[in-house]
Design an enzyme around this catalytic site. Sequence first.
Site, mmCIF file in Angstrom:
data_model
loop_
_atom_site.group_PDB
_atom_site.id
_atom_site.type_symbol
_atom_site.label_atom_id
_atom_site.label_comp_id
_atom_site.label_asym_id
_atom_site.label_seq_id
_atom_site.Cartn_x
_atom_site.Cartn_y
_atom_site.Cartn_z
ATOM 1 N N LYS A 44 0.826 -1.233 0.161
ATOM 2 C CA LYS A 44 -0.009 0.107 -0.084
ATOM 3 C C LYS A 44 0.932 1.226 0.150
ATOM 4 O O LYS A 44 0.183 2.401 0.142
ATOM 5 C CB LYS A 44 -0.883 -0.022 1.048
ATOM 6 C CG LYS A 44 -1.860 -0.912 1.277
ATOM 7 C CD LYS A 44 -3.103 -0.827 2.682
ATOM 8 C CE LYS A 44 -2.519 -1.312 3.604
ATOM 9 N NZ LYS A 44 -3.361 -1.091 4.777
ATOM 10 N N LYS A 46 2.749 2.085 2.515
ATOM 11 C CA LYS A 46 2.728 2.475 3.787
ATOM 12 C C LYS A 46 3.923 1.936 4.850
ATOM 13 O O LYS A 46 4.188 0.801 4.416
ATOM 14 C CB LYS A 46 1.668 2.347 4.662
ATOM 15 C CG LYS A 46 0.290 3.152 4.027
ATOM 16 C CD LYS A 46 -1.012 2.509 4.688
ATOM 17 C CE LYS A 46 -1.014 3.187 6.132
ATOM 18 N NZ LYS A 46 -2.503 3.062 6.710
#
Length: 125
Positions: A44, A46
Amino acid sequence: MKKVITYGTFDLFHVGHIRLLKRLKSLGDYLIVAISTDDFNSLKGKKSFFSFAERKEIVESCKYVDLVIAENNWEQKRHDILNNQVNILGMGNDWSGKFDSLNDICEVIYLDRTESISSTQIKKS
């Protein structure tokens, strides 16, 4: 027994997380929290401050949480809901509309976020 599930990274655990989990627990008898794994976060884009194992341990210590599971990919929500006989999927309202396709197997609700706090803001500070 009414079961509720939610998903998130739960990094830098703060009062907003606690308030969300408390509201989710009030909707049912059993709260399942799926925490994004480090590998899934990487996909993602992140990066968490705490590792998956540490975030899992922190969330497991919250009195509102009955079970913590790993979130490995976007597609597992349907399987988790069916496999755990979940009645309600609850998410923060920053996800409004994103999981409405799951309304065919459970109730999907979006709860207001706690004002003035987020893990992103804490990291920026």
